[in-house]
Design a protein around this motif. Structure first.
Motif, mmCIF file in Angstrom:
data_model
loop_
_atom_site.group_PDB
_atom_site.id
_atom_site.type_symbol
_atom_site.label_atom_id
_atom_site.label_comp_id
_atom_site.label_asym_id
_atom_site.label_seq_id
_atom_site.Cartn_x
_atom_site.Cartn_y
_atom_site.Cartn_z
ATOM 1 N N ALA A 93 -28.278 20.373 2.845
ATOM 2 C CA ALA A 93 -28.512 21.283 1.726
ATOM 3 C C ALA A 93 -27.256 22.087 1.413
ATOM 4 O O ALA A 93 -26.594 22.600 2.315
ATOM 5 C CB ALA A 93 -29.667 22.227 2.055
ATOM 6 N N GLY A 94 -26.935 22.149 0.119
ATOM 7 C CA GLY A 94 -25.789 22.933 -0.335
ATOM 8 C C GLY A 94 -24.457 22.218 -0.229
ATOM 9 O O GLY A 94 -23.458 22.671 -0.792
ATOM 10 N N GLN A 95 -24.411 21.097 0.477
ATOM 11 C CA GLN A 95 -23.156 20.348 0.631
ATOM 12 C C GLN A 95 -23.034 19.319 -0.487
ATOM 13 O O GLN A 95 -24.025 18.706 -0.895
ATOM 14 C CB GLN A 95 -23.117 19.655 1.989
ATOM 15 C CG GLN A 95 -21.803 18.936 2.281
ATOM 16 C CD GLN A 95 -21.779 18.375 3.696
ATOM 17 O OE1 GLN A 95 -22.148 19.078 4.645
ATOM 18 N NE2 GLN A 95 -21.376 17.119 3.841
ATOM 19 N N VAL A 96 -21.820 19.129 -0.996
ATOM 20 C CA VAL A 96 -21.573 18.143 -2.048
ATOM 21 C C VAL A 96 -20.888 16.930 -1.434
ATOM 22 O O VAL A 96 -19.916 17.063 -0.677
ATOM 23 C CB VAL A 96 -20.686 18.723 -3.174
ATOM 24 C CG1 VAL A 96 -20.467 17.688 -4.270
ATOM 25 C CG2 VAL A 96 -21.329 19.978 -3.763
ATOM 26 N N MET A 97 -21.396 15.780 -1.736
ATOM 27 C CA MET A 97 -20.847 14.536 -1.191
ATOM 28 C C MET A 97 -19.388 14.375 -1.634
ATOM 29 O O MET A 97 -19.037 14.648 -2.780
ATOM 30 C CB MET A 97 -21.686 13.370 -1.717
ATOM 31 C CG MET A 97 -21.626 12.134 -0.870
ATOM 32 S SD MET A 97 -22.870 10.929 -1.460
ATOM 33 C CE MET A 97 -22.704 9.693 -0.204
ATOM 34 N N SER A 98 -18.525 13.934 -0.741
ATOM 35 C CA SER A 98 -17.109 13.763 -1.067
ATOM 36 C C SER A 98 -16.902 12.538 -1.949
ATOM 37 O O SER A 98 -17.723 11.618 -1.961
ATOM 38 C CB SER A 98 -16.289 13.609 0.214
ATOM 39 O OG SER A 98 -16.567 12.358 0.828
ATOM 40 N N ASP A 99 -15.784 12.521 -2.661
ATOM 41 C CA ASP A 99 -15.453 11.354 -3.476
ATOM 42 C C ASP A 99 -15.349 10.100 -2.611
ATOM 43 O O ASP A 99 -15.805 9.023 -2.991
ATOM 44 C CB ASP A 99 -14.135 11.567 -4.224
ATOM 45 C CG ASP A 99 -14.299 12.449 -5.456
ATOM 46 O OD1 ASP A 99 -15.429 12.901 -5.732
ATOM 47 O OD2 ASP A 99 -13.289 12.674 -6.162
ATOM 48 N N ALA A 100 -14.739 10.243 -1.441
ATOM 49 C CA ALA A 100 -14.571 9.086 -0.547
ATOM 50 C C ALA A 100 -15.924 8.492 -0.172
ATOM 51 O O ALA A 100 -16.092 7.261 -0.162
ATOM 52 C CB ALA A 100 -13.810 9.494 0.705
ATOM 53 N N ASP A 101 -16.896 9.339 0.110
ATOM 54 C CA ASP A 101 -18.227 8.843 0.473
ATOM 55 C C ASP A 101 -18.940 8.226 -0.726
ATOM 56 O O ASP A 101 -19.623 7.205 -0.590
ATOM 57 C CB ASP A 101 -19.073 9.974 1.060
ATOM 58 C CG ASP A 101 -18.655 10.352 2.474
ATOM 59 O OD1 ASP A 101 -17.980 9.534 3.121
ATOM 60 O OD2 ASP A 101 -18.984 11.472 2.916
ATOM 61 N N MET A 102 -18.786 8.842 -1.884
ATOM 62 C CA MET A 102 -19.410 8.278 -3.090
ATOM 63 C C MET A 102 -18.807 6.919 -3.444
ATOM 64 O O MET A 102 -19.508 6.017 -3.897
ATOM 65 C CB MET A 102 -19.253 9.235 -4.279
ATOM 66 C CG MET A 102 -20.202 10.413 -4.256
ATOM 67 S SD MET A 102 -20.191 11.312 -5.822
ATOM 68 C CE MET A 102 -18.730 12.305 -5.663
ATOM 69 N N LEU A 103 -17.504 6.791 -3.229
ATOM 70 C CA LEU A 103 -16.818 5.545 -3.584
ATOM 71 C C LEU A 103 -17.081 4.419 -2.590
ATOM 72 O O LEU A 103 -16.719 3.269 -2.852
ATOM 73 C CB LEU A 103 -15.312 5.795 -3.707
ATOM 74 C CG LEU A 103 -14.887 6.612 -4.939
ATOM 75 C CD1 LEU A 103 -13.449 7.086 -4.801
ATOM 76 C CD2 LEU A 103 -15.056 5.795 -6.224
ATOM 77 N N SER A 104 -17.711 4.756 -1.473
ATOM 78 C CA SER A 104 -18.000 3.717 -0.467
ATOM 79 C C SER A 104 -19.495 3.612 -0.175
ATOM 80 O O SER A 104 -19.890 3.140 0.893
ATOM 81 C CB SER A 104 -17.232 4.015 0.823
ATOM 82 O OG SER A 104 -17.588 5.294 1.334
ATOM 83 N N PHE A 105 -20.326 4.009 -1.127
ATOM 84 C CA PHE A 105 -21.787 3.954 -0.950
ATOM 85 C C PHE A 105 -22.227 2.577 -0.454
ATOM 86 O O PHE A 105 -21.939 1.559 -1.071
ATOM 87 C CB PHE A 105 -22.479 4.225 -2.285
ATOM 88 C CG PHE A 105 -23.153 5.569 -2.376
ATOM 89 C CD1 PHE A 105 -24.114 5.958 -1.449
ATOM 90 C CD2 PHE A 105 -22.854 6.444 -3.410
ATOM 91 C CE1 PHE A 105 -24.750 7.191 -1.538
ATOM 92 C CE2 PHE A 105 -23.483 7.679 -3.511
ATOM 93 C CZ PHE A 105 -24.430 8.061 -2.576
ATOM 94 N N ASP A 106 -22.972 2.558 0.656
ATOM 95 C CA ASP A 106 -23.552 1.300 1.144
ATOM 96 C C ASP A 106 -24.976 1.523 1.627
ATOM 97 O O ASP A 106 -25.481 0.790 2.466
ATOM 98 C CB ASP A 106 -22.688 0.674 2.240
ATOM 99 C CG ASP A 106 -22.531 1.590 3.457
ATOM 100 O OD1 ASP A 106 -23.065 2.727 3.444
ATOM 101 O OD2 ASP A 106 -21.871 1.166 4.422
ATOM 102 N N TRP A 107 -25.629 2.575 1.103
ATOM 103 C CA TRP A 107 -27.015 2.866 1.464
ATOM 104 C C TRP A 107 -27.747 3.417 0.243
ATOM 105 O O TRP A 107 -27.133 3.945 -0.685
ATOM 106 C CB TRP A 107 -27.088 3.850 2.624
ATOM 107 C CG TRP A 107 -26.292 5.123 2.432
ATOM 108 C CD1 TRP A 107 -24.985 5.324 2.733
ATOM 109 C CD2 TRP A 107 -26.774 6.363 1.884
ATOM 110 N NE1 TRP A 107 -24.602 6.614 2.415
ATOM 111 C CE2 TRP A 107 -25.690 7.283 1.901
ATOM 112 C CE3 TRP A 107 -28.010 6.807 1.400
ATOM 113 C CZ2 TRP A 107 -25.796 8.596 1.442
ATOM 114 C CZ3 TRP A 107 -28.121 8.127 0.939
ATOM 115 C CH2 TRP A 107 -27.023 8.997 0.965
#
Length: 371
Positions: free
Chosen positions: A346-360
């Motif tokens: 909660a309250g944390q924003v997903m990083s660009d690196a994590d968004m760019l490597s979505f595998d779930w």
């Protein structure tokens, strides 16, 4: 002796005159060369994965090319359509570089490795690759945060569904597509926690028949709203034929299925192409990985269909304003995956690196990600 001197003076004078004439001629030649160089247009090429008449991805890309030609003087653009990803793309990119194109836009994810290979062979050519992640000194990448527009369309789908089954015709299981499914589902579940987003994969970018059939299978499974990631309006047409709703992608698909399309998540490539070409002309361009937000205008929503209520419009516009002003972004926690495990607190924003490597997949997606 005097005669010899006169002859010598005459010969010297003739030599001076001939040099002067040659000098004048050389000046005229140089001036002509400068004029020809000034008249020579900067050659820019585009390589497309589908036909420009696909009504989707390639159509939107080509609208950007046309916009570029209108906005930037002294350029000449060409394009090659329906180039398969893989070895064919490397051959076509090489041919375009050999023909004197100084800027080449490669507009599909699968061109990535070919772009890097060919860029190494032609260091004086600038290569821009759409949606990839590999760069070189003369090769950059570009894309837009389409997940922001996807989320907004998810809000609409969640409000419009009555069956609580929403169909998603997915292209390939790559992070870009997974990210779009997840963003859409976040929007759906925000307004309708009971709804599910059912995913069917086609492993295509452009196959009208296969994509329409995939949509039909989702409609038969109870979906009453259909969205998609491919380049054809087939899924929207399938929805209209069944009297259901659809949300288009790439470009405004309302004209292809006017009774079905609520809106479309659309690309607007023109301004990016103009800014990039001008930077290259000015000598200020440097290779980077551009990932433009909705506030840059590179992604957005098409006009709402007449069936969309004022209540839904107001909801979507309010959330859109939050995104445009940078007050909030889509993948802000808490976010859980399909198993219920918390992935973003909660309250944390997903990083660009994590968004760019979505595998779930996020909670609420009904489907699996093929290996």
């Amino acid at each position: 002796m005097k005669l010899t001197l006169k002859r010598m003076l005459g010969l010297a004078l003739a030599l001076v005159m001939s040099i002067a004439v040659i000098g004048c001629g050389g000046g005229e030649q140089k001036a002509e060369e400068k004029k020809d160089a000034a008249d020579e247009k900067l050659k820019i090429a585009f390589i497309y994965v589908g036909p420009i008449g696909d009504g989707g991805w390639t159509y939107a890309q080509d609208l950007g090319r046309i916009f570029l030609e209108k906005e930037v003087p002294g350029i000449e653009t060409t394009y090659i359509e329906s180039v398969p990803e893989g070895a064919d793309s490397e051959r076509v990119l090489t041919e375009l570089a050999e023909k004197g194109n100084k800027i080449i836009f490669a507009t599909s994810f699968g061109y990535m490795d070919a772009v890097i290979k060919v860029a190494q062979k032609y260091p004086d050519v600038k290569f821009l690759h759409c949606s990839g992640y590999k760069t070189a000194e003369n090769a950059g990448t570009y894309f837009g945060r389409m997940y922001q527009a996807r989320y907004l369309t998810g809000l609409m789908a969640g409000k419009e569904t009555e069956s609580n089954i929403i169909g998603y015709v997915a292209a390939f299981p790559i992070p870009e597509v997974i990210r779009g499914i997840n963003a859409f589902t976040v929007g759906v579940r925000e307004v309708n926690p009971e709804a599910k987003v059912k995913v069917v994969w086609t492993n295509t970018w452009y196959d009208p028949a296969a994509e329409k059939e995939a949509a039909k299978s989702l409609l038969e499974a109870g979906a009453d709203v259909i969205t998609q990631h491919q380049d054809t309006p087939g899924p929207m047409q399938a929805a209209e034929e069944k009297g259901k709703f659809g949300i288009g992608y790439n470009s405004d698909m309302a004209s292809m299925a006017p009774k079905a399309v609520l809106t479309s998540a659309v690309w607007n490539w023109g301004p990016y192409y103009v800014d990039t070409v001008k930077a290259i002309q000015a000598g200020t361009w440097k290779s980077d990985q551009y990932w433009g937000p909705m506030s840059d205008g590179i992604v957005g929503l098409a006009p709402y269909g007449p069936m969309v209520s004022d209540e839904v419009k107001q909801l979507v516009e309010a959330k859109k304003q939050e995104i445009l002003e940078g007050k909030w972004d889509v993948f802000t926690g808490p976010i859980k995956d399909q198993s219920g495990q918390e992935k973003v607190p909660a309250g944390q924003v997903m990083s660009d690196a994590d968004m760019l490597s979505f595998d779930w997949f996020v909670e609420g997606v009904d489907g699996t990600i093929p290996k």
